[in-house]
Design a protein around this motif. Sequence first.
Motif, PDB file in Angstrom:
ATOM      1  N   GLU A 185       0.853  -1.068   0.031  1.00  0.00           N
ATOM      2  CA  GLU A 185      -0.068   0.246  -0.108  1.00  0.00           C
ATOM      3  C   GLU A 185       1.006   1.222  -0.170  1.00  0.00           C
ATOM      4  O   GLU A 185       1.957   1.205   0.306  1.00  0.00           O
ATOM      5  CB  GLU A 185      -0.868   0.014   1.239  1.00  0.00           C
ATOM      6  CG  GLU A 185      -0.261  -0.171   2.361  1.00  0.00           C
ATOM      7  CD  GLU A 185      -1.298  -0.250   3.647  1.00  0.00           C
ATOM      8  OE1 GLU A 185      -1.187   0.120   4.514  1.00  0.00           O
ATOM      9  OE2 GLU A 185      -2.218  -0.979   3.339  1.00  0.00           O
ATOM     10  N   VAL A 186      -0.064   2.405  -0.389  1.00  0.00           N
ATOM     11  CA  VAL A 186       0.747   3.742  -0.374  1.00  0.00           C
ATOM     12  C   VAL A 186      -0.097   4.682   0.259  1.00  0.00           C
ATOM     13  O   VAL A 186      -1.297   4.680  -0.167  1.00  0.00           O
ATOM     14  CB  VAL A 186       1.038   3.887  -1.793  1.00  0.00           C
ATOM     15  CG1 VAL A 186       1.721   5.555  -2.150  1.00  0.00           C
ATOM     16  CG2 VAL A 186       2.037   3.081  -2.647  1.00  0.00           C
ATOM     17  N   GLU A 187       0.525   5.597   1.075  1.00  0.00           N
ATOM     18  CA  GLU A 187      -0.416   6.718   1.608  1.00  0.00           C
ATOM     19  C   GLU A 187       0.187   7.960   0.843  1.00  0.00           C
ATOM     20  O   GLU A 187       1.319   8.050   1.005  1.00  0.00           O
ATOM     21  CB  GLU A 187      -0.196   6.949   2.843  1.00  0.00           C
ATOM     22  CG  GLU A 187      -0.813   7.974   3.620  1.00  0.00           C
ATOM     23  CD  GLU A 187      -0.473   8.579   4.847  1.00  0.00           C
ATOM     24  OE1 GLU A 187      -0.873   9.493   5.375  1.00  0.00           O
ATOM     25  OE2 GLU A 187       0.346   7.686   5.598  1.00  0.00           O
ATOM     26  N   LEU A 188      -0.595   8.519  -0.031  1.00  0.00           N
ATOM     27  CA  LEU A 188       0.028   9.600  -0.915  1.00  0.00           C
ATOM     28  C   LEU A 188      -0.285  10.920  -0.179  1.00  0.00           C
ATOM     29  O   LEU A 188      -1.203  11.180   0.359  1.00  0.00           O
ATOM     30  CB  LEU A 188      -0.964  10.090  -2.085  1.00  0.00           C
ATOM     31  CG  LEU A 188      -0.509   8.544  -3.234  1.00  0.00           C
ATOM     32  CD1 LEU A 188      -1.822   8.820  -4.216  1.00  0.00           C
ATOM     33  CD2 LEU A 188       0.686   8.726  -3.793  1.00  0.00           C
ATOM     34  N   LYS A 189       0.831  11.653   0.002  1.00  0.00           N
ATOM     35  CA  LYS A 189       0.903  12.926   0.645  1.00  0.00           C
ATOM     36  C   LYS A 189       1.224  14.179   0.057  1.00  0.00           C
ATOM     37  O   LYS A 189       1.750  13.920  -1.271  1.00  0.00           O
ATOM     38  CB  LYS A 189       1.832  12.721   1.764  1.00  0.00           C
ATOM     39  CG  LYS A 189       1.475  11.811   2.815  1.00  0.00           C
ATOM     40  CD  LYS A 189       2.433  12.118   4.094  1.00  0.00           C
ATOM     41  CE  LYS A 189       2.252  10.777   4.862  1.00  0.00           C
ATOM     42  NZ  LYS A 189       3.110  10.787   6.068  1.00  0.00           N
ATOM     43  N   PRO A 190       0.609  15.266   0.122  1.00  0.00           N
ATOM     44  CA  PRO A 190       0.844  16.308  -0.825  1.00  0.00           C
ATOM     45  C   PRO A 190       2.109  17.027  -0.916  1.00  0.00           C
ATOM     46  O   PRO A 190       2.764  16.937   0.198  1.00  0.00           O
ATOM     47  CB  PRO A 190      -0.156  17.606  -0.210  1.00  0.00           C
ATOM     48  CG  PRO A 190      -0.657  17.220   1.147  1.00  0.00           C
ATOM     49  CD  PRO A 190      -0.274  15.733   1.276  1.00  0.00           C
ATOM     50  N   THR A 191       2.469  17.579  -1.963  1.00  0.00           N
ATOM     51  CA  THR A 191       3.683  18.139  -2.141  1.00  0.00           C
ATOM     52  C   THR A 191       3.544  19.706  -1.586  1.00  0.00           C
ATOM     53  O   THR A 191       2.149  20.136  -1.422  1.00  0.00           O
ATOM     54  CB  THR A 191       4.329  18.226  -3.588  1.00  0.00           C
ATOM     55  OG1 THR A 191       3.292  18.702  -4.309  1.00  0.00           O
ATOM     56  CG2 THR A 191       4.534  16.692  -4.039  1.00  0.00           C
ATOM     57  N   THR A 192       4.482  20.466  -1.541  1.00  0.00           N
ATOM     58  CA  THR A 192       4.456  22.055  -1.067  1.00  0.00           C
ATOM     59  C   THR A 192       3.364  22.687  -2.125  1.00  0.00           C
ATOM     60  O   THR A 192       3.598  22.492  -3.141  1.00  0.00           O
ATOM     61  CB  THR A 192       5.597  22.560  -1.013  1.00  0.00           C
ATOM     62  OG1 THR A 192       6.487  21.930  -0.102  1.00  0.00           O
ATOM     63  CG2 THR A 192       5.484  24.095  -0.525  1.00  0.00           C
TER      64      THR A 192
END
Length: 175
Positions: A28-35
Amino acid sequence: MMRTCLTATLLALSVAGAAHAAAPATAEVELKPTTGSTTTGAVRFKQQDGQLQIDADIAGLAPGVHGFHIHEKGDCSAPDATSAGGHFNPGSSQHGGPQNPAHHGGDFGNITADASGKASLHLTVPTSQISLDAGAANSIIGRGVIVHADPDDFVTQPTGNSGKRLACGVVVAGK
């Protein structure tokens, strides 16, 4: 009697081992926002019977089409996620869409966000393309997943001209 017990024990261990080997591998992957981005999401992988199923749910996108790829490095430390490197390309192929005969292993094509900024992807690829097999040259464990601002044009080399990186996450093996 002793021989019968030993045979039964070995048979039971063999059956248990075969059942364990047949269990699907997951990641699995948790996608987090870039700046400057609000894009988040989750990606799930399930490998079984020579196929890798990819299911993604992403939110916080501008409505429209966005490139979606696996990148070579599982490093999302740069504010713009450039630390994830280029597309994962274990076969040294040209960039292209998943429907093209030749394309990077990590070329998943595009996702389309609806008016509320949500997108999903449901894709199945052969494990000869990418896999969850530890130590394999085409393993995606520990690699990065990137959602881009623009559509992948499937032509521009080597990235499809997908633009800014909006979210980044690392593929982590399931337990």
